[in-house]
Design a protein around this motif. Sequence first.
Motif, PDB file in Angstrom:
ATOM      1  N   CYS A 138       0.866  -1.179   0.000  1.00  0.00           N
ATOM      2  CA  CYS A 138       0.000   0.000   0.000  1.00  0.00           C
ATOM      3  C   CYS A 138       0.904   1.232   0.000  1.00  0.00           C
ATOM      4  O   CYS A 138       1.675   1.424   0.948  1.00  0.00           O
ATOM      5  N   ALA A 139       0.795   2.027  -1.044  1.00  0.00           N
ATOM      6  CA  ALA A 139       1.575   3.260  -1.135  1.00  0.00           C
ATOM      7  C   ALA A 139       0.738   4.405  -0.589  1.00  0.00           C
ATOM      8  O   ALA A 139      -0.376   4.642  -1.077  1.00  0.00           O
ATOM      9  N   ALA A 140       1.251   5.092   0.414  1.00  0.00           N
ATOM     10  CA  ALA A 140       0.517   6.164   1.079  1.00  0.00           C
ATOM     11  C   ALA A 140       1.080   7.526   0.712  1.00  0.00           C
ATOM     12  O   ALA A 140       2.300   7.681   0.544  1.00  0.00           O
ATOM     13  N   SER A 141       0.200   8.506   0.601  1.00  0.00           N
ATOM     14  CA  SER A 141       0.633   9.872   0.333  1.00  0.00           C
ATOM     15  C   SER A 141      -0.409  10.846   0.864  1.00  0.00           C
ATOM     16  O   SER A 141      -1.559  10.471   1.121  1.00  0.00           O
ATOM     17  N   GLY A 142       0.017  12.085   1.040  1.00  0.00           N
ATOM     18  CA  GLY A 142      -0.914  13.131   1.441  1.00  0.00           C
ATOM     19  C   GLY A 142      -1.101  13.303   2.932  1.00  0.00           C
ATOM     20  O   GLY A 142      -1.917  14.119   3.362  1.00  0.00           O
ATOM     21  N   PHE A 143      -0.380  12.559   3.731  1.00  0.00           N
ATOM     22  CA  PHE A 143      -0.419  12.713   5.181  1.00  0.00           C
ATOM     23  C   PHE A 143       0.916  12.221   5.745  1.00  0.00           C
ATOM     24  O   PHE A 143       1.721  11.625   5.032  1.00  0.00           O
ATOM     25  N   THR A 144       1.134  12.516   7.029  1.00  0.00           N
ATOM     26  CA  THR A 144       2.390  12.114   7.660  1.00  0.00           C
ATOM     27  C   THR A 144       2.286  10.651   8.078  1.00  0.00           C
ATOM     28  O   THR A 144       1.883  10.326   9.198  1.00  0.00           O
ATOM     29  N   PHE A 145       2.638   9.786   7.151  1.00  0.00           N
ATOM     30  CA  PHE A 145       2.457   8.333   7.304  1.00  0.00           C
ATOM     31  C   PHE A 145       3.049   7.823   8.603  1.00  0.00           C
ATOM     32  O   PHE A 145       2.441   7.006   9.289  1.00  0.00           O
ATOM     33  N   SER A 146       4.224   8.308   8.962  1.00  0.00           N
ATOM     34  CA  SER A 146       4.953   7.755  10.115  1.00  0.00           C
ATOM     35  C   SER A 146       4.288   8.047  11.450  1.00  0.00           C
ATOM     36  O   SER A 146       4.680   7.465  12.469  1.00  0.00           O
ATOM     37  N   THR A 147       3.287   8.915  11.477  1.00  0.00           N
ATOM     38  CA  THR A 147       2.645   9.261  12.744  1.00  0.00           C
ATOM     39  C   THR A 147       1.374   8.468  13.010  1.00  0.00           C
ATOM     40  O   THR A 147       0.774   8.618  14.077  1.00  0.00           O
ATOM     41  N   TYR A 148       0.954   7.629  12.065  1.00  0.00           N
ATOM     42  CA  TYR A 148      -0.291   6.882  12.214  1.00  0.00           C
ATOM     43  C   TYR A 148      -0.061   5.383  12.327  1.00  0.00           C
ATOM     44  O   TYR A 148       0.748   4.813  11.575  1.00  0.00           O
TER      45      TYR A 148
END
Length: 124
Positions: free
Chosen positions: A21-31
């Motif tokens: 799953c490729a994530a973008s548009g938010f701070t991935f490492s904080t969730y």
Amino acid sequence: VQLVESGGGLAQPGGSLRLSCAASGFTFSTYNMFWFRQAPGLERELVAGVTRSGSITRYADSVKGRFTISRDNAAKTLSLEMNSLKPEDSALYFCAKPRSINYWGSGDAAMDYWGKGTLVTVSS
């Protein structure tokens, strides 16, 4: 926010697949992040979750010992390694982001963004 799953397909019983799953548009490492799945006619269910650091994971009883969730915060990628696949693992698999960075439950109502899903079919 965008979540884009890949890696689904057809596998034989006992086989393996790796979902990404490729994530973008938010701070991935904080969730904390999650994988859900939904089979035809059934409700969507939690498959696995991983904390923001990747140090703690959780799994549905049905996949424990067979699936492994992991994440790469630098690459903003969530993964699900699926081994010893069974026909009952066939479903549409979704990557999901919770509304709260601290959420660690199992409810899909707590997620605010979903990918479109990747289809896994386990059949001989």
